[in-house]
Design an enzyme around this catalytic site. Structure first.
Site, PDB file in Angstrom:
ATOM      1  N   LYS A  36     -12.758   0.119 -14.158  1.00  0.00           N
ATOM      2  CA  LYS A  36     -13.319  -1.094 -13.557  1.00  0.00           C
ATOM      3  C   LYS A  36     -13.881  -2.044 -14.618  1.00  0.00           C
ATOM      4  CE  LYS A  36     -12.285  -0.323  -9.285  1.00  0.00           C
ATOM      5  NZ  LYS A  36     -11.254  -1.159  -8.624  1.00  0.00           N
ATOM      6  N   TYR A  57     -13.455   6.061 -13.532  1.00  0.00           N
ATOM      7  CA  TYR A  57     -13.650   4.889 -12.679  1.00  0.00           C
ATOM      8  C   TYR A  57     -14.437   3.814 -13.425  1.00  0.00           C
ATOM      9  CZ  TYR A  57     -14.585   2.397  -8.268  1.00  0.00           C
ATOM     10  OH  TYR A  57     -14.651   1.463  -7.259  1.00  0.00           O
ATOM     11  N   ASP A 106       0.867  -1.173   0.000  1.00  0.00           N
ATOM     12  CA  ASP A 106       0.000   0.000   0.000  1.00  0.00           C
ATOM     13  C   ASP A 106       0.900   1.218   0.000  1.00  0.00           C
ATOM     14  OD1 ASP A 106      -2.264   1.686   0.248  1.00  0.00           O
ATOM     15  OD2 ASP A 106      -3.269   0.219   1.524  1.00  0.00           O
ATOM     16  N   SER A 148     -19.707  -0.455 -10.770  1.00  0.00           N
ATOM     17  CA  SER A 148     -19.435   0.647 -11.705  1.00  0.00           C
ATOM     18  C   SER A 148     -18.697   0.167 -12.951  1.00  0.00           C
ATOM     19  CB  SER A 148     -18.614   1.741 -11.021  1.00  0.00           C
ATOM     20  OG  SER A 148     -19.363   2.366 -10.004  1.00  0.00           O
ATOM     21  N   ASP A 168       3.764   1.890  -4.741  1.00  0.00           N
ATOM     22  CA  ASP A 168       2.822   2.592  -5.612  1.00  0.00           C
ATOM     23  C   ASP A 168       2.462   1.628  -6.736  1.00  0.00           C
ATOM     24  OD1 ASP A 168       1.448   4.132  -7.415  1.00  0.00           O
ATOM     25  OD2 ASP A 168       3.019   5.643  -7.691  1.00  0.00           O
TER      26      ASP A 168
END
Length: 265
Positions: free
Chosen positions: A164, A160, A47, A149, A67
């Site tokens: 996705k 987004y 993370d 989404s 990252d």
């Protein structure tokens, strides 16, 4: 026809397994990490921030800052996982961010590229290194977190939505390519989850009421409810499941979009 071999269901489904988990220090990632640890896995968490995971590190839980929108950092992290634990059995792609609410003309190019890199690029960057390691070991599982989404469009979430949806179809392609190698690739699509990332919804009472009214079960989802779906797909219990998209949304996507007739008639 080959015989079907029953898979025993035990509370230690992941004993001896090594799980590489992105976005594992908060929200869904942290909840999923806890579930894997409880079922006997060793977890390598990456993370951008350690948050409170530093106080929980142990022989079975390791953290490395990474990252995941950086392909070089992703490769280094996978190599570090194998060096630390000796193998890699399960890759969970959980890192992600919604980004600004805007239409395409209002979306800065740099922000669009960042969101695609984080939400979609990271799945590609990590899978291209993790899958060869799994093949070397005789197989493994990849589970990526997409979203409802990724199945339909939302107002103001162009980047987004695109990212996705890309995760879903990239996963299907990898499932086709690597079934012969013993690597299963699947996706979980959560609906509205109660996490820090979605806390802003509750600050808009009218919107929040409308949101809950659109979910047949009438509530948001606890991250562990999604995490349990992730664990099932990663486990041997799902041995004949690959290339699938498992929706965990309380019935949200089952609606046609028509008004709630029973409310008005």
């Amino acid at each position: 026809m080959g015989s079907i071999v029953p898979v025993p269901i035990t509370p230690q489904r992941f004993a001896g397994k090594i799980v590489f988990l992105t976005g594992g220090t908060g929200g869904l990632g942290a909840a999923t990490c806890e579930l894997f640890l409880a079922e006997g896995a060793s977890v390598f968490v990456v993370d951008l921030h350690a948050h409170d995971i530093a106080s929980k590190l142990s022989k079975t839980l390791h953290f490395q800052k990474c990252d995941v929108s950086d392909p070089v950092a992703c490769e280094e992290a996978v190599r570090a996982c194998v060096a630390h634990f000796g193998r890699l059995d399960v890759l969970i792609n959980c890192a992600g961010r919604v980004g600004p609410v805007t239409d395409v003309p209002g979306m800065p190019v740099e922000e669009f590229q960042k969101l695609i890199g984080l939400n979609l690029g990271s799945v590609f960057y990590l899978s291209r290194v993790a899958i060869p390691q799994m093949i070397k070991q005789g197989g493994g599982a990849v589970v990526s977190i997409a979203s409802t989404s990724g199945l339909a469009g939302d107002y103001g979430l162009c980047a987004y939505n695109a990212a996705k949806a890309g995760v879903i179809n990239l996963s299907r392609a990898m499932a086709c390519d690597h079934a012969k190698d013993g690597v299963r690739v699947n996706v979980v699509c959560p609906g509205y989850m109660i996490t820090p990332m979605s806390a802003a919804f509750e600050t808009q009472p009218d919107m929040y009421a409308d949101l809950l009214d659109g979910i047949p079960q009438g509530r948001g989802c606890d991250p562990k409810e999604v995490g349990r779906a992730v664990l099932w797909l990663a486990s041997d219990e799902a041995s004949f499941t690959t290339g699938t998209t498992l929706v965990v949304d309380g019935g949200w996507g089952a609606r046609s979009g028509a008004p709630k007739f029973t409310k008005y008639m």
